[in-house]
Design a protein around this motif. Structure first.
Motif, mmCIF file in Angstrom:
data_model
loop_
_atom_site.group_PDB
_atom_site.id
_atom_site.type_symbol
_atom_site.label_atom_id
_atom_site.label_comp_id
_atom_site.label_asym_id
_atom_site.label_seq_id
_atom_site.Cartn_x
_atom_site.Cartn_y
_atom_site.Cartn_z
ATOM 1 N N THR A 67 0.835 -1.197 0.000
ATOM 2 C CA THR A 67 0.000 0.000 0.000
ATOM 3 C C THR A 67 0.868 1.245 0.000
ATOM 4 O O THR A 67 1.897 1.284 0.675
ATOM 5 C CB THR A 67 -0.919 0.030 1.242
ATOM 6 N N VAL A 68 0.458 2.242 -0.768
ATOM 7 C CA VAL A 68 1.093 3.561 -0.747
ATOM 8 C C VAL A 68 0.044 4.552 -0.267
ATOM 9 O O VAL A 68 -1.007 4.706 -0.895
ATOM 10 C CB VAL A 68 1.606 3.976 -2.138
ATOM 11 N N VAL A 69 0.317 5.186 0.866
ATOM 12 C CA VAL A 69 -0.597 6.185 1.407
ATOM 13 C C VAL A 69 -0.030 7.576 1.134
ATOM 14 O O VAL A 69 1.118 7.861 1.484
ATOM 15 C CB VAL A 69 -0.807 6.006 2.925
ATOM 16 N N ILE A 70 -0.828 8.403 0.493
ATOM 17 C CA ILE A 70 -0.463 9.805 0.292
ATOM 18 C C ILE A 70 -1.232 10.605 1.329
ATOM 19 O O ILE A 70 -2.449 10.773 1.238
ATOM 20 C CB ILE A 70 -0.789 10.274 -1.131
ATOM 21 N N VAL A 103 -3.049 2.473 -3.979
ATOM 22 C CA VAL A 103 -2.916 3.852 -3.515
ATOM 23 C C VAL A 103 -4.122 4.240 -2.674
ATOM 24 O O VAL A 103 -5.268 3.981 -3.052
ATOM 25 C CB VAL A 103 -2.790 4.831 -4.696
ATOM 26 N N VAL A 104 -3.843 4.862 -1.533
ATOM 27 C CA VAL A 104 -4.885 5.454 -0.696
ATOM 28 C C VAL A 104 -4.498 6.905 -0.452
ATOM 29 O O VAL A 104 -3.348 7.200 -0.143
ATOM 30 C CB VAL A 104 -5.023 4.729 0.665
ATOM 31 N N VAL A 105 -5.454 7.809 -0.604
ATOM 32 C CA VAL A 105 -5.206 9.228 -0.368
ATOM 33 C C VAL A 105 -6.032 9.682 0.832
ATOM 34 O O VAL A 105 -7.235 9.439 0.893
ATOM 35 C CB VAL A 105 -5.565 10.083 -1.596
ATOM 36 N N THR A 106 -5.364 10.328 1.794
ATOM 37 C CA THR A 106 -6.079 10.979 2.890
ATOM 38 C C THR A 106 -6.089 12.475 2.572
ATOM 39 O O THR A 106 -5.063 13.131 2.695
ATOM 40 C CB THR A 106 -5.411 10.713 4.256
ATOM 41 N N PRO A 107 -7.204 13.016 2.118
ATOM 42 C CA PRO A 107 -7.229 14.381 1.582
ATOM 43 C C PRO A 107 -6.710 15.426 2.559
ATOM 44 O O PRO A 107 -6.971 15.368 3.766
ATOM 45 C CB PRO A 107 -8.714 14.603 1.272
ATOM 46 N N GLY A 108 -5.967 16.391 2.010
ATOM 47 C CA GLY A 108 -5.467 17.500 2.806
ATOM 48 C C GLY A 108 -6.243 18.770 2.515
ATOM 49 O O GLY A 108 -7.210 18.772 1.745
ATOM 50 N N PHE A 118 -9.096 12.190 -9.103
ATOM 51 C CA PHE A 118 -8.732 10.906 -8.500
ATOM 52 C C PHE A 118 -9.996 10.164 -8.080
ATOM 53 O O PHE A 118 -10.790 10.676 -7.284
ATOM 54 C CB PHE A 118 -7.840 11.141 -7.275
ATOM 55 N N ASP A 119 -10.185 8.955 -8.618
ATOM 56 C CA ASP A 119 -11.370 8.178 -8.280
ATOM 57 C C ASP A 119 -11.017 6.923 -7.498
ATOM 58 O O ASP A 119 -11.812 5.975 -7.395
ATOM 59 C CB ASP A 119 -12.166 7.804 -9.535
ATOM 60 N N GLY A 120 -9.824 6.903 -6.920
ATOM 61 C CA GLY A 120 -9.397 5.760 -6.123
ATOM 62 C C GLY A 120 -9.836 5.877 -4.674
ATOM 63 O O GLY A 120 -10.681 6.705 -4.319
ATOM 64 N N GLU A 121 -9.245 5.041 -3.821
ATOM 65 C CA GLU A 121 -9.645 4.988 -2.410
ATOM 66 C C GLU A 121 -9.171 6.227 -1.656
ATOM 67 O O GLU A 121 -8.017 6.633 -1.757
ATOM 68 C CB GLU A 121 -9.071 3.738 -1.739
ATOM 69 N N THR A 122 -10.077 6.812 -0.890
ATOM 70 C CA THR A 122 -9.740 7.934 -0.024
ATOM 71 C C THR A 122 -10.270 7.653 1.374
ATOM 72 O O THR A 122 -11.237 6.909 1.559
ATOM 73 C CB THR A 122 -10.326 9.267 -0.529
ATOM 74 N N ALA A 123 -9.637 8.253 2.358
ATOM 75 C CA ALA A 123 -10.086 8.161 3.749
ATOM 76 C C ALA A 123 -9.522 9.360 4.489
ATOM 77 O O ALA A 123 -8.344 9.673 4.353
ATOM 78 C CB ALA A 123 -9.603 6.855 4.392
ATOM 79 N N LEU A 124 -10.355 10.015 5.262
ATOM 80 C CA LEU A 124 -9.855 11.155 6.014
ATOM 81 C C LEU A 124 -8.748 10.729 6.972
ATOM 82 O O LEU A 124 -7.781 11.451 7.192
ATOM 83 C CB LEU A 124 -10.995 11.823 6.788
ATOM 84 N N GLU A 125 -8.907 9.539 7.552
ATOM 85 C CA GLU A 125 -7.901 8.961 8.437
ATOM 86 C C GLU A 125 -7.784 7.480 8.087
ATOM 87 O O GLU A 125 -8.754 6.742 8.161
ATOM 88 C CB GLU A 125 -8.306 9.148 9.900
ATOM 89 N N TYR A 126 -6.598 7.065 7.685
ATOM 90 C CA TYR A 126 -6.402 5.692 7.205
ATOM 91 C C TYR A 126 -5.633 4.878 8.241
ATOM 92 O O TYR A 126 -4.523 5.231 8.627
ATOM 93 C CB TYR A 126 -5.638 5.694 5.881
ATOM 94 N N CYS A 136 -2.890 10.539 8.254
ATOM 95 C CA CYS A 136 -3.825 11.583 7.857
ATOM 96 C C CYS A 136 -3.002 12.821 7.527
ATOM 97 O O CYS A 136 -1.794 12.841 7.775
ATOM 98 C CB CYS A 136 -4.849 11.880 8.953
ATOM 99 N N HIS A 137 -3.631 13.830 6.978
ATOM 100 C CA HIS A 137 -2.845 14.995 6.570
ATOM 101 C C HIS A 137 -2.324 15.779 7.769
ATOM 102 O O HIS A 137 -1.210 16.295 7.744
ATOM 103 C CB HIS A 137 -3.656 15.913 5.663
ATOM 104 N N GLY A 138 -3.139 15.882 8.809
ATOM 105 C CA GLY A 138 -2.673 16.551 10.008
ATOM 106 C C GLY A 138 -3.120 17.991 10.154
ATOM 107 O O GLY A 138 -2.726 18.665 11.098
#
Length: 239
Positions: A67-70, A103-108, A118-126, A136-138
């Motif tokens: 997994t790659v978390v952005i 890829v998982v993106v935690t939006p900032g 981006f239509d992949g997996e997102t989570a505010l906190e992963y 998470c972005h922080g």
């Protein structure tokens, strides 16, 4: 402190502007800011899309993650996507897919139009697979309880003999009994915030309340490893 830094036992590996959590087989990076060069009023010194992709490809080879978390701010612009950003993002995602990772993106706070590109997996906190870490972005206080938080947002950098170097900041037991790991910006176009003299109130993330106990780590290209320094409280007296 020696010329090789200090020894510290941590459950993650620091790489160039990213960290790898072996127990979760997860690579975490933050503040990619795709489109920053296009949004700049001056000519950028590098092609940020290609530079980001090439450095990420090296990290994927080195760590072989599942997994790659952005951790936030995948994009830079708030209102519209600059020309070329969608192409750069597609190439980045193809690079991760070719490495066999998800890829998982935690939006900032910059990712206000993330869904348009981006239509992949997102989570505010992963929650990572190790069961201990949340990425998470922080920019906001996390709602998920964890033993460790990995965040971005502040773009930390350490000034060493007049040279600013992007750094990871690791604070054991610094946020409600949990560890906090603050990542530098993955894009090389971000100037970085010099943390040498910063107090906790100077950080934008609410996860850093007192900065004294945070250990900086700087990636050393020549040795291919991270160099750890004493916590900021002690380091301020040495630099």
């Amino acid at each position: 402190m020696t010329d090789r830094g200090v020894e510290i036992d941590v459950p993650f590996a620091v790489h160039d502007r990213a960290v790898f959590v072996p127990a979760a087989e997860t690579l975490v990076l933050a503040d990619v800011h795709l489109g920053k060069a296009a949004a700049s009023s001056v000519d950028a010194p590098i092609d940020d899309g290609a530079d980001i992709r090439e450095r990420l490809e090296r990290l994927l080879t080195e760590t072989d993650p599942k997994t790659v978390v952005i951790a936030g701010d995948l994009l830079h612009s708030f209102a519209r996507l600059p020309r070329g950003v969608e192409h750069d993002l597609d190439r980045l995602l193809e690079t991760v897919d070719a490495a066999g990772a998800e890829v998982v993106v935690t939006p900032g706070n910059h990712d206000t139009i993330l869904e348009t590109a981006f239509d992949g997996e997102t989570a505010l906190e992963y929650e990572l697979a190790d069961g201990e870490t949340v990425a998470c972005h922080g920019h906001e206080r996390p709602k998920t309880t964890a033993d460790r938080y990995i965040v971005g947002h502040d773009h930390p950098a350490l000034s060493i003999e007049g040279r600013k170097r992007p750094c990871v900041l690791y604070g054991p037991d610094t946020y409600e009994g949990a560890d906090v790991l603050v990542l530098p910006a993955f894009t090389r176009l971000a100037a970085g915030t010099t943390v040498n003299q910063l107090a906790g109130r100077d950080f934008q993330t609410p996860l850093v309340r007192l900065s004294d106990g945070f250990y900086p780590a700087v990636w050393d290209d020549s040795s291919g490893e991270a160099l750890w320094f004493p916590p900021l409280e002690k380091l301020r007296k040495l630099l």
